[in-house]
Design an enzyme around this catalytic site. Structure first.
Site, PDB file in Angstrom:
ATOM      1  CD  GLU A   1      -2.403 -10.320   3.184  1.00 29.23           C
ATOM      2  OE1 GLU A   1      -1.653 -10.428   2.193  1.00 29.23           O
ATOM      3  OE2 GLU A   1      -2.561  -9.259   3.811  1.00 29.23           O
TER       4      GLU A   1
ATOM      5  CB  THR B   1      -0.910  -0.003   1.245  1.00 30.29           C
ATOM      6  OG1 THR B   1      -1.645  -1.228   1.256  1.00 30.29           O
ATOM      7  CG2 THR B   1      -1.868   1.170   1.235  1.00 30.29           C
TER       8      THR B   1
ATOM      9  CD  GLN C   1     -38.787 -13.602  24.670  1.00 25.85           C
ATOM     10  OE1 GLN C   1     -39.415 -12.575  24.471  1.00 25.85           O
ATOM     11  NE2 GLN C   1     -39.316 -14.793  24.517  1.00 25.85           N
TER      12      GLN C   1
HETATM   13  C1  LIG Z   1      -3.887  -1.125  10.474  1.00 20.55           C
HETATM   14  C2  LIG Z   1      -3.575  -1.367   9.030  1.00 20.55           C
HETATM   15  C3  LIG Z   1      -2.577  -2.284   8.693  1.00 20.55           C
HETATM   16  C4  LIG Z   1      -2.256  -2.501   7.349  1.00 20.55           C
HETATM   17  N1  LIG Z   1      -1.215  -3.342   7.032  1.00 20.55           N
HETATM   18  C5  LIG Z   1      -0.767  -3.379   5.748  1.00 20.55           C
HETATM   19  C6  LIG Z   1       0.430  -4.088   5.419  1.00 20.55           C
HETATM   20  O1  LIG Z   1       1.073  -4.726   6.266  1.00 20.55           O
HETATM   21  N2  LIG Z   1       0.871  -4.032   4.135  1.00 20.55           N
HETATM   22  C7  LIG Z   1       0.206  -3.338   3.150  1.00 20.55           C
HETATM   23  O2  LIG Z   1       0.671  -3.321   2.021  1.00 20.55           O
HETATM   24  N3  LIG Z   1      -0.945  -2.677   3.439  1.00 20.55           N
HETATM   25  C8  LIG Z   1      -1.426  -2.663   4.704  1.00 20.55           C
HETATM   26  N4  LIG Z   1      -2.571  -1.976   5.007  1.00 20.55           N
HETATM   27  C9  LIG Z   1      -3.247  -1.227   3.937  1.00 20.55           C
HETATM   28  C10 LIG Z   1      -4.587  -1.798   3.519  1.00 20.55           C
HETATM   29  O3  LIG Z   1      -4.433  -3.017   2.850  1.00 20.55           O
HETATM   30  C11 LIG Z   1      -5.284  -0.704   2.685  1.00 20.55           C
HETATM   31  O4  LIG Z   1      -5.654   0.331   3.587  1.00 20.55           O
HETATM   32  C12 LIG Z   1      -6.455  -1.227   1.916  1.00 20.55           C
HETATM   33  O5  LIG Z   1      -6.047  -2.081   0.884  1.00 20.55           O
HETATM   34  C13 LIG Z   1      -7.297  -0.077   1.298  1.00 20.55           C
HETATM   35  O6  LIG Z   1      -6.497   0.819   0.593  1.00 20.55           O
HETATM   36  P1  LIG Z   1      -6.624   2.388   0.884  1.00 20.55           P
HETATM   37  O7  LIG Z   1      -6.529   2.597   2.340  1.00 20.55           O
HETATM   38  O8  LIG Z   1      -5.655   3.115   0.030  1.00 20.55           O
HETATM   39  O9  LIG Z   1      -8.101   2.769   0.441  1.00 20.55           O
HETATM   40  P2  LIG Z   1      -8.559   3.181  -1.044  1.00 20.55           P
HETATM   41  O10 LIG Z   1      -8.008   2.236  -2.017  1.00 20.55           O
HETATM   42  O11 LIG Z   1      -8.291   4.634  -1.221  1.00 20.55           O
HETATM   43  O12 LIG Z   1     -10.143   2.957  -0.933  1.00 20.55           O
HETATM   44  C14 LIG Z   1     -11.002   3.886  -0.267  1.00 20.55           C
HETATM   45  C15 LIG Z   1     -12.421   3.292  -0.235  1.00 20.55           C
HETATM   46  O13 LIG Z   1     -12.868   3.092  -1.582  1.00 20.55           O
HETATM   47  C16 LIG Z   1     -13.261   1.747  -1.746  1.00 20.55           C
HETATM   48  N5  LIG Z   1     -12.931   1.288  -3.102  1.00 20.55           N
HETATM   49  C17 LIG Z   1     -11.729   1.337  -3.723  1.00 20.55           C
HETATM   50  N6  LIG Z   1     -11.821   0.786  -4.940  1.00 20.55           N
HETATM   51  C18 LIG Z   1     -13.095   0.353  -5.076  1.00 20.55           C
HETATM   52  C19 LIG Z   1     -13.833  -0.306  -6.113  1.00 20.55           C
HETATM   53  N7  LIG Z   1     -13.236  -0.694  -7.234  1.00 20.55           N
HETATM   54  N8  LIG Z   1     -15.136  -0.592  -5.895  1.00 20.55           N
HETATM   55  C20 LIG Z   1     -15.756  -0.222  -4.749  1.00 20.55           C
HETATM   56  N9  LIG Z   1     -15.119   0.397  -3.739  1.00 20.55           N
HETATM   57  C21 LIG Z   1     -13.808   0.683  -3.900  1.00 20.55           C
HETATM   58  C22 LIG Z   1     -12.486   0.948  -0.698  1.00 20.55           C
HETATM   59  O14 LIG Z   1     -13.146  -0.258  -0.394  1.00 20.55           O
HETATM   60  C23 LIG Z   1     -12.486   1.928   0.464  1.00 20.55           C
HETATM   61  O15 LIG Z   1     -13.717   1.803   1.138  1.00 20.55           O
HETATM   62  C24 LIG Z   1      -2.961  -1.810   6.332  1.00 20.55           C
HETATM   63  C25 LIG Z   1      -3.986  -0.920   6.685  1.00 20.55           C
HETATM   64  C26 LIG Z   1      -4.298  -0.689   8.000  1.00 20.55           C
HETATM   65  C27 LIG Z   1      -5.361   0.308   8.327  1.00 20.55           C
END
Ligand SMILES: Cc1cc2nc3c(=O)[nH]c(=O)nc-3n(C[C@H](O)[C@H](O)[C@H](O)COP(=O)(O)OP(=O)(O)OC[C@H]3O[C@@H](n4cnc5c(N)ncnc54)[C@H](O)[C@@H]3O)c2cc1C
Length: 381
Positions: A244, A128, A281
């Site tokens: 995963e 990410t 209940q």
């Molecule tokens: C505590 C924590 C630990 C993490 N650990 C790791 C790690 O170890 N390694 C790593 O690489 N990442 C890690 N992540 C990252 C995580 O995998 C991402 O936050 C996640 O994949 C979402 O990406 P984003 O936050 O950029 O959201 P975005 O991609 O910006 O998405 C924002 C919103 O839009 C929605 N959305 C996006 N595309 C679509 C679509 N095509 N259709 C419908 N809805 C959509 C998403 O579902 C979300 O609700 C971690 C995140 C957290 C919070």
């Protein structure tokens, strides 16, 4: 409901994991929460108990098992104690391990795996980026070839174990002209010049885990640290996301189950209007619904575990297990907080922390929306 997937050999390992957690983790939970990270001695002790390299071949210091159920039985015990510690452990032992076992040369295995198993080399995986996580193929971190090296530039965020990891598997773009087929994986190690980390991120829940931003500024990574084939990084990641996601489902389900069991004990003891609150209940029916939901979810997740152990779990089924278990976990824990009343909102109560910890499971490792996208695509929609 009696579960049938585990045999005595798995239960023996469960007992080892339970003993390790009760001795090493439970008494020190406040310290881990305050530090927002796990100390090195946690990893070293887990290594001593043989919990880190369960599926790493024994010639490289691991347990050498090809039975996936050994991993899930340990994952379940971690989830019962803390969703957060379960995620740190799961990233190292369940998520990164297959990359280092399946995609590496013998020279790389010799360099990394023995220390991976002892806990001297803690790992993370960085996909990410600040600009986005769902659209993985659009990642912006670059790696440009320079002789026998690659020069990495860019940044990653939300990386579990990121602050303390000694080795991070980093996905970077090696061909700017291609999307998914232009991505390659690299092992970036502590001490490489230009590799820095930001602060430990301040999260809503999962306080015990270290989650960090990583920065790469002209980091020179030898080609000997490339993991897998050039341009194959995206495929390598997709192939391993099934594991995963089933691992996440195991943890989500067991975490909620444990807190629900504790809640049932609580509502038997807690009195209002001269009777236990569980005997009203409304609450009795509520708990009956929650227990049913957990049993039905567990049955599906168990089938997914068995299918993955047999090498048959599909992307769509792993996506179903991941989003469904995350939703159920969140729904169940929200009801558990309600059943605890005001105490359910106090951080010193496990139920409150579990409720906060669970929120992220609908977001990470592919959000619930992305899981439904995968299932829809599989249906030809
Ligand atoms: C505590 C924590 C630990 C993490 N650990 C790791 C790690 O170890 N390694 C790593 O690489 N990442 C890690 N992540 C990252 C995580 O995998 C991402 O936050 C996640 O994949 C979402 O990406 P984003 O936050 O950029 O959201 P975005 O991609 O910006 O998405 C924002 C919103 O839009 C929605 N959305 C996006 N595309 C679509 C679509 N095509 N259709 C419908 N809805 C959509 C998403 O579902 C979300 O609700 C971690 C995140 C957290 C919070």
């Amino acid at each position: 409901m009696r579960r049938t997937l585990y045999g005595p050999e798995h239960e023996e390992l469960r007992a080892t994991a339970r003993e390790f957690l009760q001795r090493t983790v439970v008494p020190r939970m406040d310290e881990f929460i305050a530090d927002r990270a796990l100390p090195r001695d946690f990893w070293l002790e887990a290594g001593k108990q043989g919990l880190l390299g369960l599926h790493v071949p024994d010639e490289w210091g691991g347990g050498g098992s090809d039975d996936y159920l050994f991993g899930t039985v340990v994952g379940e015990e971690f989830a019962k104690v803390s969703a957060s510690i379960s995620s740190c452990y799961g990233i190292h032992a369940g998520v990164v391990a297959p990359y280092l076992v399946e995609l590496t040369t013998d020279e790389q295995k010799a360099r990394w795996l023995p220390r991976f198993c002892t806990g001297e080399l803690v790992t993370a995986i960085a996909m990410t980026e600040p600009s986005g996580g769902s659209d993985l193929a659009a990642l912006k971190t670059t790696a440009v070839r320079d002789g026998d090296d690659w020069i990495l530039n860019g940044s990653k965020t939300f990386i579990t174990n990121g602050y303390g990891a000694d080795l991070v598997v980093v996905a970077a773009r090696t061909d700017p002209g291609k999307r998914a087929k232009g991505i390659t994986l690299f092992a970036v190690e502590t001490g490489m010049e230009g590799f820095t980390r930001g602060r430990k991120l301040d999260k809503v829940g999962q306080t015990e885990s270290d989650t960090a931003e990583l920065f790469f500024s002209d980091v020179r990574v030898p080609d000997a640290n490339r993991i897998g084939d050039e341009g194959m990084g995206f495929i390598h990641m997709m192939e391993r996301l099934v594991q995963e996601r089933v691992g996440a489902a195991v943890s989500n389900t067991m975490h909620a189950r444990q807190i629900l069991d504790e809640t049932i004990e609580y509502v038997k003891e807690r009195k209002a209007f001269g009777q236990s609150v569980g005997s009203f209940q409304h609450n009795k029916f509520k708990v009956a619904e929650l227990v049913t939901k957990m049993d039905v979810t567990q049955a599906f997740v168990d089938q997914c575990i068995l299918a993955h152990a047999a090498g048959e779990l599909s992307t769509a089924d792993s996506a179903k297990a991941k989003w469904w278990s995350a939703q159920v976990q969140n729904d169940v824990l929200d009801e558990c907080v309600q059943l605890y009343g005001g105490y359910g909102y106090m951080n010193e109560y496990r139920v409150a922390r579990a409720w906060r910890d669970a929120r992220v499971t609908k977001i990470w490792a592919g959000s619930n929306e992305i899981m439904k996208e995968l299932i829809g695509r599989d249906l030809g929609l």
